[in-house]
Scaffold this active site. Structure first.
Site, PDB file in Angstrom:
ATOM      1  N   ASP A  12       0.858  -1.179   0.000  1.00 36.83           N
ATOM      2  CA  ASP A  12       0.000   0.000   0.000  1.00 36.83           C
ATOM      3  C   ASP A  12       0.898   1.234   0.000  1.00 36.83           C
ATOM      4  O   ASP A  12       2.038   1.169  -0.466  1.00 36.83           O
ATOM      5  CB  ASP A  12      -0.946  -0.017   1.206  1.00 36.83           C
ATOM      6  CG  ASP A  12      -2.278   0.676   0.928  1.00 36.83           C
ATOM      7  OD1 ASP A  12      -2.243   1.897   0.674  1.00 36.83           O
ATOM      8  OD2 ASP A  12      -3.329   0.020   0.958  1.00 36.83           O
TER       9      ASP A  12
ATOM     10  N   HIS B 175       2.232   2.016  -3.164  1.00 34.12           N
ATOM     11  CA  HIS B 175       1.382   3.002  -3.825  1.00 34.12           C
ATOM     12  C   HIS B 175       1.969   4.406  -3.792  1.00 34.12           C
ATOM     13  O   HIS B 175       1.279   5.372  -4.109  1.00 34.12           O
ATOM     14  CB  HIS B 175      -0.008   3.018  -3.172  1.00 34.12           C
ATOM     15  CG  HIS B 175      -0.768   1.736  -3.337  1.00 34.12           C
ATOM     16  ND1 HIS B 175      -2.007   1.514  -2.763  1.00 34.12           N
ATOM     17  CD2 HIS B 175      -0.467   0.590  -4.022  1.00 34.12           C
ATOM     18  CE1 HIS B 175      -2.426   0.297  -3.079  1.00 34.12           C
ATOM     19  NE2 HIS B 175      -1.508  -0.287  -3.852  1.00 34.12           N
TER      20      HIS B 175
END
Length: 437
Positions: free
Chosen positions: A262, A285
């Protein structure tokens, strides 16, 4: 007004120099200045690093006037099988209550822990030191966790967590139960480490491995320094943000490696004066401001500084994301400088229509998070997609005072492009992709 500056002759060079001068003034003044009459800027406490000039490596060596509380002396077994939670609690309580300089020592070996709280306030003016040499492993039965964290440091004034040890969340055993993909209101799995209501703390040298949820969660804190940490989880691990900051002021993150499934670092409501320097991010991310505006009455975000970082194979580089249909709030005073993008899908992106993991049914109203005073300076590398720059701002509150200086983001197959909507941007220096028209 949209300002598009291309430096081709002497007159235009003068304009470019003035633009650079403005950016430099911005970088020097933003941390301590206040824009009068503008709710979106407001007052921000100047960045103060209480550990500046301190030799943090010295905390790995016990001093003469320091009392060491070894968890082995309180019944902990380094075999990785016996639950050592109560032994750790007793050792911490003794170290915390000691009026002089004290150290909680977690020696070599493997220690099994369930949910644990290292709570203050502690005695004496000296910071409490937690030295991690071995490996601490989390139990995998999520029914044992009453809240969304595994190791919690709470209500402590003066703390150093140091060493080359590892916090292993054993997340692989529970990631299959994560229901956050497709469910924006899911229950978050426990974080590896959480700081709550902590003032004047250092997290240095440790490794956070395979957290069930967020690796390092910093909230309701002031003057926190994270340095030389390694955060590791597989690329497909769900919701394993590396470092998550909320409701906190003066947070400095430096010289760290973050590889997760993430965001490498995420900063949400109430994050002010967050400085990120020399972080290697990827996979993951990217570094995100947001998401913002998901909940009612969110606090503003101000003073975000990201410098000298490298992004490799990430979904995003620098991302600002807000929910549509949000309550009014603001995100302002952000500087992103000297960044390298290596095959990043969205190197620079502002997404004010972010809708989490939902594929349909999103609120169609524009976001009311006002984004302003954002500077992108000296950002170079390669984009994995043609659109290297995307500014998708709110139609109700267009992005204001967004500046680009020396951007060079190449797309290998053809020229890179920029897409902008509802954004007022200025440009100086090299611009690849070309500025939005």
């Amino acid at each position: 007004m949209v300002v598009n500056i291309n430096i081709k002759n002497n007159a235009e060079r003068a304009v470019g120099v003035r633009a650079i001068f403005v950016i430099v003034l911005f970088a020097l003044s933003i941390a301590c200045c206040e824009a009068k009459g503008g709710r979106h800027v407001g007052r921000v406490t100047p960045r103060v690093d209480p550990f500046r000039g301190a030799h943090l490596g010295q905390t790995d060596i016990a001093g003469r006037n320091e009392k060491v509380f070894n968890v082995l002396q309180f019944g902990a077994k380094p075999d990785g099988r016996k639950d050592c939670t109560q032994s750790f609690v007793r050792a911490w309580r003794a170290a915390c209550d000691f009026k002089g300089r004290s150290r909680l020592l977690i020696p070599g070996g493997t220690f099994l822990l369930s949910e644990i709280v290292f709570a203050g306030p502690c005695s004496g003016p000296d910071p409490k030191i937690v030295q991690v040499i071995g490996t601490v492993k989390a139990t995998t039965d999520v029914s044992e966790y009453s809240s969304s964290e595994w190791v919690l440091f709470e209500s402590i004034n003066g703390l150093v967590v140091t060493g080359r040890g590892t916090f292993d969340g054993q997340g692989a055993a529970v990631w299959k139960y994560n229901d956050c993909r497709g469910n924006n209101n899911c229950v978050q799995l426990p974080s590896n480490i959480k700081f709550n209501k902590v003032t004047g703390a250092v997290l240095r040298g440790i490794t956070s491995l395979n957290s069930k949820g967020v690796h390092i969660f910093i909230t309701n804190c002031d003057n926190i320094r994270v340095r030389k940490v390694h955060v590791i989880a597989p690329e497909d691990s769900p919701n394993t943000d590396g470092i998550h900051v909320s409701h906190s002021n003066n947070v400095k993150i430096a010289r760290s490696v973050i590889r997760t499934g993430d965001d490498c670092i995420s900063m949400i409501q109430g994050a002010t004066n967050v400085a990120i320097n020399k972080v290697a991010c990827g996979p993951g991310h990217g570094i995100s401001v947001g998401s913002l505006g998901k909940y009612p009455h969110e606090e503003d975000v101000r003073g975000i500084y990201v410098k000298n970082c490298t992004f490799t194979g990430t979904d995003n580089g620098i991302r600002i994301k807000t929910w549509p249909g949000s309550d009014p709030s603001s995100a302002s005073g952000m500087l992103f400088q000297d960044l390298i993008m290596n095959n990043v899908k969205n190197p620079i992106i502002i997404d004010q229509g972010y809708c989490g993991s939902k594929s349909s049914g999103c609120n169609k109203s524009p976001s009311r998070v006002k984004i302003s005073t954002v500077h992108y300076v000296n950002i170079r590398g390669t984009s994995a997609t043609p659109e290297a720059v995307k500014l998708m701002c709110s139609s109700q509150f267009p992005c204001q005072d967004v500046h680009f200086y020396n951007i060079d983001l190449k797309y290998q197959r053809s020229g890179s492009t920029a897409t902008c909507s509802n954004a007022k941007a200025g440009y100086a220096g090299r611009q690849n992709p070309p500025p939005c028209k």
